[in-house]
Design a protein around this motif. Sequence first.
Motif, PDB file in Angstrom:
ATOM      1  N   ASP A  35      -6.608   1.104  16.350  1.00 61.92           N
ATOM      2  CA  ASP A  35      -7.546   0.010  16.653  1.00 61.92           C
ATOM      3  C   ASP A  35      -6.982  -1.321  16.161  1.00 61.92           C
ATOM      4  O   ASP A  35      -7.034  -2.325  16.872  1.00 61.92           O
ATOM      5  CB  ASP A  35      -8.913   0.255  16.002  1.00 61.92           C
ATOM      6  N   PHE A  36      -6.450  -1.316  14.949  1.00 56.99           N
ATOM      7  CA  PHE A  36      -5.885  -2.553  14.416  1.00 56.99           C
ATOM      8  C   PHE A  36      -4.623  -2.957  15.176  1.00 56.99           C
ATOM      9  O   PHE A  36      -4.394  -4.145  15.411  1.00 56.99           O
ATOM     10  CB  PHE A  36      -5.628  -2.429  12.911  1.00 56.99           C
ATOM     11  N   ASP A  37      -3.812  -1.976  15.594  1.00 60.83           N
ATOM     12  CA  ASP A  37      -2.641  -2.281  16.432  1.00 60.83           C
ATOM     13  C   ASP A  37      -3.069  -3.035  17.686  1.00 60.83           C
ATOM     14  O   ASP A  37      -2.437  -4.014  18.073  1.00 60.83           O
ATOM     15  CB  ASP A  37      -1.906  -1.003  16.849  1.00 60.83           C
ATOM     16  N   GLU A  38      -4.141  -2.583  18.318  1.00 55.57           N
ATOM     17  CA  GLU A  38      -4.644  -3.236  19.527  1.00 55.57           C
ATOM     18  C   GLU A  38      -5.131  -4.658  19.252  1.00 55.57           C
ATOM     19  O   GLU A  38      -5.100  -5.507  20.134  1.00 55.57           O
ATOM     20  CB  GLU A  38      -5.764  -2.407  20.155  1.00 55.57           C
ATOM     21  N   MET A  39      -5.565  -4.912  18.013  1.00 57.02           N
ATOM     22  CA  MET A  39      -6.007  -6.254  17.625  1.00 57.02           C
ATOM     23  C   MET A  39      -4.823  -7.136  17.220  1.00 57.02           C
ATOM     24  O   MET A  39      -4.997  -8.306  16.898  1.00 57.02           O
ATOM     25  CB  MET A  39      -6.982  -6.171  16.444  1.00 57.02           C
ATOM     26  N   GLY A  40      -3.619  -6.553  17.198  1.00 55.80           N
ATOM     27  CA  GLY A  40      -2.437  -7.318  16.807  1.00 55.80           C
ATOM     28  C   GLY A  40      -2.194  -7.355  15.313  1.00 55.80           C
ATOM     29  O   GLY A  40      -1.451  -8.198  14.816  1.00 55.80           O
ATOM     30  N   ILE A  41      -2.813  -6.415  14.593  1.00 57.93           N
ATOM     31  CA  ILE A  41      -2.616  -6.300  13.146  1.00 57.93           C
ATOM     32  C   ILE A  41      -1.885  -4.991  12.906  1.00 57.93           C
ATOM     33  O   ILE A  41      -2.369  -3.923  13.263  1.00 57.93           O
ATOM     34  CB  ILE A  41      -3.970  -6.319  12.410  1.00 57.93           C
ATOM     35  N   PHE A  42      -0.698  -5.107  12.296  1.00 53.44           N
ATOM     36  CA  PHE A  42       0.191  -3.955  12.198  1.00 53.44           C
ATOM     37  C   PHE A  42       0.419  -3.529  10.752  1.00 53.44           C
ATOM     38  O   PHE A  42       0.503  -4.372   9.854  1.00 53.44           O
ATOM     39  CB  PHE A  42       1.542  -4.284  12.842  1.00 53.44           C
ATOM     40  N   ILE A  43       0.542  -2.224  10.562  1.00 55.52           N
ATOM     41  CA  ILE A  43       0.922  -1.660   9.280  1.00 55.52           C
ATOM     42  C   ILE A  43       2.379  -1.261   9.411  1.00 55.52           C
ATOM     43  O   ILE A  43       2.732  -0.427  10.244  1.00 55.52           O
ATOM     44  CB  ILE A  43       0.026  -0.456   8.916  1.00 55.52           C
ATOM     45  N   LEU A  44       3.219  -1.908   8.602  1.00 52.39           N
ATOM     46  CA  LEU A  44       4.658  -1.738   8.714  1.00 52.39           C
ATOM     47  C   LEU A  44       5.227  -1.057   7.481  1.00 52.39           C
ATOM     48  O   LEU A  44       4.672  -1.174   6.380  1.00 52.39           O
ATOM     49  CB  LEU A  44       5.331  -3.113   8.866  1.00 52.39           C
ATOM     50  N   ASN A  45       6.350  -0.374   7.662  1.00 52.56           N
ATOM     51  CA  ASN A  45       7.076   0.186   6.527  1.00 52.56           C
ATOM     52  C   ASN A  45       7.769  -0.946   5.790  1.00 52.56           C
ATOM     53  O   ASN A  45       8.280  -1.879   6.405  1.00 52.56           O
ATOM     54  CB  ASN A  45       8.121   1.191   6.992  1.00 52.56           C
ATOM     55  N   PHE A  46       7.811  -0.849   4.466  1.00 53.11           N
ATOM     56  CA  PHE A  46       8.478  -1.856   3.652  1.00 53.11           C
ATOM     57  C   PHE A  46       9.327  -1.152   2.608  1.00 53.11           C
ATOM     58  O   PHE A  46       8.837  -0.310   1.876  1.00 53.11           O
ATOM     59  CB  PHE A  46       7.449  -2.758   2.969  1.00 53.11           C
TER      60      PHE A  46
ATOM     61  N   PHE B  54       0.858  -1.190   0.000  1.00 53.03           N
ATOM     62  CA  PHE B  54       0.000   0.000   0.000  1.00 53.03           C
ATOM     63  C   PHE B  54       0.888   1.232   0.000  1.00 53.03           C
ATOM     64  O   PHE B  54       1.987   1.212   0.551  1.00 53.03           O
ATOM     65  CB  PHE B  54      -0.891  -0.003   1.248  1.00 53.03           C
ATOM     66  N   LYS B  55       0.390   2.313  -0.572  1.00 55.59           N
ATOM     67  CA  LYS B  55       1.167   3.550  -0.625  1.00 55.59           C
ATOM     68  C   LYS B  55       1.190   4.264   0.719  1.00 55.59           C
ATOM     69  O   LYS B  55       2.190   4.885   1.070  1.00 55.59           O
ATOM     70  CB  LYS B  55       0.613   4.478  -1.704  1.00 55.59           C
ATOM     71  N   THR B  56       0.085   4.197   1.468  1.00 55.60           N
ATOM     72  CA  THR B  56      -0.020   4.935   2.722  1.00 55.60           C
ATOM     73  C   THR B  56      -0.664   4.075   3.807  1.00 55.60           C
ATOM     74  O   THR B  56      -1.303   3.064   3.506  1.00 55.60           O
ATOM     75  CB  THR B  56      -0.890   6.201   2.544  1.00 55.60           C
ATOM     76  N   ASP B  57      -0.508   4.519   5.043  1.00 54.25           N
ATOM     77  CA  ASP B  57      -1.208   3.876   6.156  1.00 54.25           C
ATOM     78  C   ASP B  57      -2.706   3.909   5.934  1.00 54.25           C
ATOM     79  O   ASP B  57      -3.401   2.923   6.192  1.00 54.25           O
ATOM     80  CB  ASP B  57      -0.894   4.585   7.487  1.00 54.25           C
ATOM     81  N   GLU B  58      -3.203   5.040   5.447  1.00 57.53           N
ATOM     82  CA  GLU B  58      -4.637   5.210   5.249  1.00 57.53           C
ATOM     83  C   GLU B  58      -5.183   4.207   4.233  1.00 57.53           C
ATOM     84  O   GLU B  58      -6.273   3.666   4.407  1.00 57.53           O
ATOM     85  CB  GLU B  58      -4.955   6.643   4.817  1.00 57.53           C
ATOM     86  N   GLU B  59      -4.419   3.948   3.177  1.00 61.11           N
ATOM     87  CA  GLU B  59      -4.844   2.971   2.174  1.00 61.11           C
ATOM     88  C   GLU B  59      -4.904   1.566   2.788  1.00 61.11           C
ATOM     89  O   GLU B  59      -5.837   0.810   2.531  1.00 61.11           O
ATOM     90  CB  GLU B  59      -3.855   3.005   1.003  1.00 61.11           C
ATOM     91  N   ALA B  60      -3.932   1.239   3.628  1.00 59.26           N
ATOM     92  CA  ALA B  60      -3.928  -0.066   4.298  1.00 59.26           C
ATOM     93  C   ALA B  60      -5.099  -0.179   5.272  1.00 59.26           C
ATOM     94  O   ALA B  60      -5.753  -1.219   5.350  1.00 59.26           O
ATOM     95  CB  ALA B  60      -2.596  -0.278   5.016  1.00 59.26           C
ATOM     96  N   VAL B  61      -5.386   0.879   6.009  1.00 58.45           N
ATOM     97  CA  VAL B  61      -6.512   0.877   6.952  1.00 58.45           C
ATOM     98  C   VAL B  61      -7.823   0.705   6.189  1.00 58.45           C
ATOM     99  O   VAL B  61      -8.702  -0.050   6.615  1.00 58.45           O
ATOM    100  CB  VAL B  61      -6.527   2.165   7.806  1.00 58.45           C
ATOM    101  N   GLU B  62      -7.958   1.375   5.064  1.00 59.40           N
ATOM    102  CA  GLU B  62      -9.170   1.233   4.246  1.00 59.40           C
ATOM    103  C   GLU B  62      -9.338  -0.224   3.805  1.00 59.40           C
ATOM    104  O   GLU B  62     -10.437  -0.780   3.858  1.00 59.40           O
ATOM    105  CB  GLU B  62      -9.088   2.156   3.031  1.00 59.40           C
TER     106      GLU B  62
END
Length: 68
Positions: free
Chosen positions: A52-63, A29-37
């Motif tokens: 919210d997703f961090d608390e669920m154990g789902i992380f958006i990481l830099n690549f 994904f290009k941005t955090d917002e795109e991944a959250v969507e």
Amino acid sequence: MKIIARHQEGISLNPYEFVMDEKNELKKFKTDEEAVEFLNKSFKTLNSTKEDFDEMGIFILNFEDERQ
């Protein structure tokens, strides 16, 4: 670029597993917002945030793709 990951079986000692695309490659994904969507559509939620997703154990990481 951003990728989505979680620890296997939800156990933080385990390595990450990642969201893959239809070619069995990392879904990027290009941005955090795109991944959250994407996550909101996948989980059929409307207003969950990155936190919210961090608390669920789902992380958006830099690549960083070394091939670029």
